[in-house]
Design a protein around this motif. Structure first.
Motif, PDB file in Angstrom:
ATOM      1  N   UNK C  28       0.826  -1.215   0.000  1.00  0.00           N
ATOM      2  CA  UNK C  28       0.000   0.000   0.000  1.00  0.00           C
ATOM      3  C   UNK C  28       0.857   1.261   0.000  1.00  0.00           C
ATOM      4  N   UNK C  32      -1.303   4.339  -1.585  1.00  0.00           N
ATOM      5  CA  UNK C  32      -2.275   4.658  -0.540  1.00  0.00           C
ATOM      6  C   UNK C  32      -1.647   4.469   0.843  1.00  0.00           C
ATOM      7  N   UNK C  34      -1.773   6.115   3.487  1.00  0.00           N
ATOM      8  CA  UNK C  34      -2.662   6.350   4.631  1.00  0.00           C
ATOM      9  C   UNK C  34      -3.596   5.171   4.879  1.00  0.00           C
ATOM     10  N   UNK C  35      -3.939   4.434   3.830  1.00  0.00           N
ATOM     11  CA  UNK C  35      -4.729   3.227   4.056  1.00  0.00           C
ATOM     12  C   UNK C  35      -3.879   2.181   4.788  1.00  0.00           C
ATOM     13  N   UNK C  38      -4.085   3.359   8.362  1.00  0.00           N
ATOM     14  CA  UNK C  38      -5.387   3.048   8.968  1.00  0.00           C
ATOM     15  C   UNK C  38      -5.516   1.552   9.244  1.00  0.00           C
ATOM     16  N   UNK C  39      -4.993   0.716   8.323  1.00  0.00           N
ATOM     17  CA  UNK C  39      -5.089  -0.740   8.490  1.00  0.00           C
ATOM     18  C   UNK C  39      -4.327  -1.189   9.736  1.00  0.00           C
TER      19      UNK C  39
END
Lengths: 129, 129, 129, 129, 129, 129
Positions: C28, C32, C34-35, C38-39
């Motif tokens: 990621x 992404x 930031x994903x 968050x994950x």
């Protein structure tokens, strides 16, 4: 700080979802208060506060997804309301829902329109656009 | 006239989906030519031509829905491409997909990012934005 | 503090998902990041660290849900691995998947078994239980 | 013998699902008595009687799957009840449902909590844990 | 007797699904032999043997459902084959799949046609209708 | 001509869905009249009028798909009615729904039977088969 995510998320939730969102949170307080907190912190404190996509487009994405999934009527209604709160027109919402007939089938679109009708009528009664 | 829906839809499909869309149609010609025709006429000749919602917002709605449904990878890729073709930025697409973690769960968002990565790389090789 | 959620989540992710989880995060980082964050923070820093349900039961719940949803094969494989990492037996995993025939139909269960076979074989090659 | 699967399943169903399960079966007797029989024989006579996974873990798997699928509210309520009947705590059930926010999205988890609230209140009125 | 369900189911499975069905069962033998047995006994020994609906209509129902669900490609292919084995025409199968555009959206129908194309070609090579 | 699709679709909708279908259309007239028109033109004017599959088989496919999807109860009821209107027996409908336990799980089948019961009772009161 964690409190910042919460505070920022709570402001965002009230701005976007309004009273309907506050009711969702209040309802969780008895048996799942931490889910209430996560709902404020992650969707609203993290995601809806992000730059890179305007909030109107975010609500269009959410109304589209919830209409297509077809198994989350209460949340779809909250977000049809939210979309109107942040400046989408009723026409735009109806267009998003009609378009879902293409991607998720006519039943999904028809049930989405039923949700929209209910929200539009409730807003009519309150004199909201 | 029916021919008008077809012609209008065919122009719209080429404008939005580009070569990837034309390939979908070509692939249907052997065993389901009428589904090719319907795909041109209803989604593109009827729905995407409607006023009331700009085409960028329409593609945001479609990327959101297909990411959330999680069972239509080929079509999600076509529409990530389409979203870029009609003026969405890569950032906006990534934001829509990240937001789906909230409404359809992290696996849906992670698989959406995989689809986006594949399309972004293919466009890099062609020098497309 | 936000860094605490991240650090706690990163430790938890490595403990539960092992290398497979680290690869998801690494993948990621390009488009992404930031994903990825968050994950780590929400599922692992918040949810999997909660008291009130042991981690074996948490993985049973996840394997059940991903088998039933049937549209997230990569994540199902990560969590079959994770379930074994935290002490579930292969028999317990197979039992959860068989049970999903009742709640999500035989195709969901059959595809869940295919995912399990792949993970079991990969672990056999590494001499893991 | 077939009668053995039925008898064994009927005992298991009463043990796990209690009155709620018996009502499901009674309701099928008029127009689909064979579906009543299959519901006793396959899920309960075959699957829930299997060794290899304890019944508490089986109910955790079922509550997880039905929360994630989000389209089977009556059965989710029956199995929240069943999970409590076989020894899960309310906390464990709430934890499973919260965890589904990660894998199936916040709407699935929020609707799962609504189902749990309804069952917890009904049990409070009967003085059940 | 249980053996009767198994024997009856095994004959039915071979009659309807042919080699593809036998392969599904063989693949389960290593890690989930009891799921192989249940797959023979319940769907084939119980359900497909029932009077009240002819087997062609049963396969039409299955192809429709698996196309609409969109998350079970291997099983959809087995049942497109099965539908042809029990007397459905290729045209009838294509019609069922096209109709699913109405109920589950165009992506589901397009992916169903891809599955049908693969099966039709494999049968062409074997000189099957 | 476009008017022909509409006229042909409207006749087909009345023939198949009867009053229930007309009510669906009437309910759309206020906020989404074009979705009413599309519902007449595409599903009924295009798809249900196609040769290649008899209308009884078409309704069997639709009842199967809507039972399996499990998120479109109003439309499932309309189509159980429609199936009876075009000559399916109640037994055939119950058989299709039971079969869905195999492909979409027992909850989908149980909820499908609940929908069938409601429609069968309403028809009993009107003296319909």
């Amino acid at each position: 700080m964690s409190s910042t995510r919460y505070e920022r998320g709570w402001e965002k939730l009230k701005e976007i979802d309004g009273e309907a969102g506050e009711r969702v949170i209040a309802n969780l307080k008895d048996i799942a208060p931490d889910l209430a907190r996560y709902t404020i912190e992650f969707p609203f404190g993290d995601v809806y506060c992000r730059p890179g996509l305007d909030v109107k487009s975010r609500e269009i994405a959410t109304v589209a997804a919830l209409t297509a999934l077809g198994n989350a009527a209460p949340q779809l209604k909250v977000h049809i309301n939210a979309a109107l709160n942040v400046g989408c027109t009723r026409t735009e919402i109806v267009e998003v829902i009609i378009q879902m007939a293409v991607y998720a089938g006519f039943p999904a679109a028809l049930n989405g329109i039923s949700a929209a009708r209910e929200i539009f009528r409730a807003r009519d009664e309150k004199g909201q656009s």
